[in-house]
Motif scaffolding. Structure first.
Motif, mmCIF file in Angstrom:
data_model
loop_
_atom_site.group_PDB
_atom_site.id
_atom_site.type_symbol
_atom_site.label_atom_id
_atom_site.label_comp_id
_atom_site.label_asym_id
_atom_site.label_seq_id
_atom_site.Cartn_x
_atom_site.Cartn_y
_atom_site.Cartn_z
ATOM 1 N N UNK A 1 22.796 25.525 51.220
ATOM 2 C CA UNK A 1 22.991 26.561 50.776
ATOM 3 C C UNK A 1 24.250 26.502 49.585
ATOM 4 N N UNK A 2 24.360 25.913 49.128
ATOM 5 C CA UNK A 2 24.301 26.314 47.759
ATOM 6 C C UNK A 2 24.763 24.593 47.182
ATOM 7 N N UNK A 3 25.133 24.131 45.702
ATOM 8 C CA UNK A 3 25.375 23.191 45.342
ATOM 9 C C UNK A 3 27.083 22.594 45.140
ATOM 10 N N UNK A 4 27.928 23.523 44.876
ATOM 11 C CA UNK A 4 29.295 23.356 44.927
ATOM 12 C C UNK A 4 29.706 24.579 45.188
ATOM 13 N N UNK A 5 30.607 24.254 46.473
ATOM 14 C CA UNK A 5 31.229 25.529 47.304
ATOM 15 C C UNK A 5 32.614 25.445 46.482
ATOM 16 N N UNK A 6 33.426 26.910 45.912
ATOM 17 C CA UNK A 6 34.731 27.101 45.444
ATOM 18 C C UNK A 6 35.564 28.140 46.480
ATOM 19 N N UNK A 7 36.643 28.508 46.002
ATOM 20 C CA UNK A 7 36.800 30.006 46.760
ATOM 21 C C UNK A 7 36.863 30.882 46.436
ATOM 22 N N UNK A 8 36.480 32.021 47.594
ATOM 23 C CA UNK A 8 36.783 33.163 46.643
ATOM 24 C C UNK A 8 37.158 33.567 46.326
ATOM 25 N N UNK A 9 37.469 34.082 45.273
ATOM 26 C CA UNK A 9 38.575 35.199 44.249
ATOM 27 C C UNK A 9 38.557 36.391 44.627
ATOM 28 N N UNK A 10 37.375 37.228 45.065
ATOM 29 C CA UNK A 10 36.853 38.112 45.087
ATOM 30 C C UNK A 10 37.471 38.850 46.283
ATOM 31 N N UNK A 11 37.893 38.715 47.266
ATOM 32 C CA UNK A 11 38.445 39.277 48.368
ATOM 33 C C UNK A 11 40.056 39.171 48.510
ATOM 34 N N UNK A 12 39.966 40.513 48.600
ATOM 35 C CA UNK A 12 41.385 41.503 48.342
ATOM 36 C C UNK A 12 41.832 41.560 47.004
ATOM 37 N N UNK A 13 40.775 42.316 46.410
ATOM 38 C CA UNK A 13 41.187 42.846 44.734
ATOM 39 C C UNK A 13 41.974 44.443 45.431
ATOM 40 N N UNK A 14 41.453 44.776 46.535
ATOM 41 C CA UNK A 14 42.037 46.380 46.398
ATOM 42 C C UNK A 14 43.250 46.208 46.909
ATOM 43 N N UNK A 15 43.814 45.167 47.269
ATOM 44 C CA UNK A 15 45.689 44.956 47.393
ATOM 45 C C UNK A 15 46.031 44.008 46.060
ATOM 46 N N UNK A 16 45.776 43.733 45.950
ATOM 47 C CA UNK A 16 46.094 43.528 44.759
ATOM 48 C C UNK A 16 46.609 43.972 43.614
ATOM 49 N N UNK A 17 48.125 43.673 43.051
ATOM 50 C CA UNK A 17 48.013 44.465 41.546
ATOM 51 C C UNK A 17 47.427 45.051 40.631
ATOM 52 N N UNK A 18 47.607 45.874 39.646
ATOM 53 C CA UNK A 18 47.060 46.183 38.845
ATOM 54 C C UNK A 18 47.065 45.363 37.647
ATOM 55 N N UNK A 19 45.924 44.910 37.255
ATOM 56 C CA UNK A 19 46.267 44.395 35.565
ATOM 57 C C UNK A 19 47.020 44.418 34.189
ATOM 58 N N UNK A 20 47.884 43.851 33.910
ATOM 59 C CA UNK A 20 48.902 44.394 33.277
ATOM 60 C C UNK A 20 48.015 44.801 32.107
ATOM 61 N N UNK A 21 48.493 45.887 31.472
ATOM 62 C CA UNK A 21 47.317 46.928 30.005
ATOM 63 C C UNK A 21 47.918 46.142 29.053
ATOM 64 N N UNK A 22 47.341 46.096 27.852
ATOM 65 C CA UNK A 22 47.933 45.709 27.201
ATOM 66 C C UNK A 22 48.469 46.848 25.670
ATOM 67 N N UNK A 23 49.415 47.846 25.254
ATOM 68 C CA UNK A 23 49.735 48.280 24.835
ATOM 69 C C UNK A 23 48.688 48.429 23.371
ATOM 70 N N UNK A 24 48.704 49.531 22.685
ATOM 71 C CA UNK A 24 47.836 49.720 21.563
ATOM 72 C C UNK A 24 48.550 50.271 20.244
ATOM 73 N N UNK A 25 47.927 49.813 18.786
ATOM 74 C CA UNK A 25 48.431 49.591 17.698
ATOM 75 C C UNK A 25 48.710 51.050 17.208
ATOM 76 N N UNK A 26 49.746 51.520 16.935
ATOM 77 C CA UNK A 26 50.290 52.608 16.519
ATOM 78 C C UNK A 26 49.182 53.145 15.154
#
Length: 317
Positions: free
Chosen positions: A23-48
Motif C-alpha cells: 500500500x506504500x513504498x516506505x513505512x515510517x512511524x506516524x508522528x501525528x499520534x498523540x499531539x493533543x497530549x503532547x506539550x505545546x511547542x516553545x514560543x520565541x520571544x518577540x524583539x522589542x
C-alpha cells in the motif's frame, strides 16, 4: 509438449487468488499520534525593537488619517476647483517694517568685513536691461551711502549712452571706506543677469527676479509666511508670464492684478514690496502697459509718483 510451463493463478475454476499488494513504498512511524497530549511547542520571544517599530507605524498611520480628515474638511470649504484662498485679511493684519536700515542692520544681513567695502557686482546684457535692478539701486541710494560704478565688458561692442549713465553722473567725493555699500554694474554679453556679493566664496545669483529679491531684502522688511509667499508668487508671475509669457498669459495676469489691486493699494498689501517693482518694470518693458485695467492703471501712477520709478522711465526713452 508445451514449450513453457506457467504456474496457474486459478485455484478453482472461475476464482481469482488474492495477492498481498503493498500500500506504500516506505513505512515510517506516524508522528501525528498523540499531539493533543503532547506539550505545546516553545514560543520565541518577540524583539522589542520590532514592537517599537510596529507601535511607531500605528502612530504614523493614525496621524495620516487625522491629516486626511483635516484636508477633506478644508476641501469642502472651496466651492470651485480653481478658487484662490483669500488672504486679504491676513495681509492687512501683517506688520511691515519701514524701508529704512542702518549700518548695523547691513552688517547683520551681509556680514561684517573689517577694512573692506561690501561690493555687489551685477553682470547684465545691454540688449535686455534689468530695469527693476536700476529702480532698486535708486531706492538703496536713499537708505545707504553707495559707491556706484558702471563698466563695459569686452564681450559687448556698443552700449547706449543712457545705459552707461544709468546711475547718473558719478562724482566720487569721498574715500572708499566712507561708503556703506558698493554697487557695480557691468554690461556684459550674458543670457540673464548675474550677481555676486562675495567674489571668492559665493556662487552667482542668476535671474532678475532672484537678484531683485536679494537687493530688496537689504531694506530689512519682515513679513509673515503668507505675505512672503504671495510676494514671491507675484515676482515669478511678473518675470515668467507678464514679461516672457504669451498674450493670453499676460491678459490673465492683468485680470488677477486688477482684482488684487481693487482690495489693496499694492500687490503685497499696504506697503511697497519687491513684487510691485518687478511687476511695474515688466509692464514697462512690454506692450502690456498700453491697455491695462483701471486698478492697474491707478497702481502704475502710484509707482511713477516715486522718484526711483520716474528716473527709470528715462532709460526707456
Amino acid at each position: 509438449m508445451p514449450m513453457y510451463k506457467v504456474r496457474s493463478f486459478h485455484g478453482a475454476p472461475g476464482a481469482v487468488r488474492a495477492e498481498q499488494l503493498p500500500t506504500c513504498m516506505y513505512r515510517l512511524q506516524n508522528l501525528h499520534r498523540g499531539l493533543a497530549a503532547a506539550a505545546p511547542p516553545h514560543q520565541e520571544e518577540v524583539d522589542p525593537s520590532l514592537l517599537a517599530l510596529e507601535s511607531r507605524q500605528e502612530e504614523i498611520l493614525k496621524r495620516l488619517y487625522e491629516l486626511k480628515t483635516a484636508v477633506d474638511g478644508l476641501s469642502k470649504m472651496i466651492q470651485t476647483p480653481d478658487a484662490d484662498f483669500d488672504v486679504t485679511n491676513i495681509i492687512q493684519a501683517d506688520e511691515y517694517a519701514p524701508l529704512t536700515a542702518n549700518a548695523a542692520d547691513l552688517d547683520s544681513m551681509l556680514g561684517k568685513d573689517y577694512g573692506a567695502l561690501k561690493d555687489i557686482v551685477i553682470n547684465a546684457n545691454p540688449s535686455q536691461p534689468p530695469l527693476s535692478l536700476l529702480v532698486l539701486h535708486s531706492l538703496l541710494c536713499e537708505r545707504y551711502k553707495i559707491l556706484s560704478a558702471v563698466h563695459t565688458h569686452s564681450s559687448v561692442k556698443c552700449v547706449p549712452e543712457n545705459l552707461l549713465k544709468c546711475f547718473g553722473e558719478q562724482t566720487r567725493k569721498q574715500s572708499r571706506h566712507e561708503y556703506q555699500l558698493g554697487f557695480t554694474l557691468i554690461w556684459k554679453n550674458v543670457p540673464k543677469p548675474q550677481m555676486k556679493f562675495s567674489i571668492q566664496t559665493m556662487c552667482p545669483i542668476e535671474g532678475e527676479g532672484n537678484i531683485a529679491r536679494f537687493l530688496f531684502s537689504l531694506f530689512g522688511q519682515k513679513h509673515n509666511a503668507v505675505t512672503s509667499t504671495l510676494i514671491d508668487s507675484w515676482v515669478d508671475t511678473a518675470i515668467f508670464q507678464l514679461k516672457e509669457g504669451s498674450s493670453k498669459e499676460k491678459a490673465a495676469v492683468l485680470r488677477s492684478m486688477n482684482t488684487t489691486l481693487g482690495k489693496t493699494p499694492w500687490l503685497g498689501g499696504n506697503e511697497l514690496t519687491v513684487a510691485d517693482i518687478v511687476a511695474w518694470c515688466a509692464l514697462q518693458q512690454t506692450s502690456s502697459s498700453n491697455a491695462v485695467p483701471a486698478n492697474v492703471q491707478k497702481w502704475m501712477k502710484s509707482c511713477e509718483n516715486l522718484a526711483p520709478f520716474n528716473s527709470a522711465l528715462k532709460l526707456l526713452k
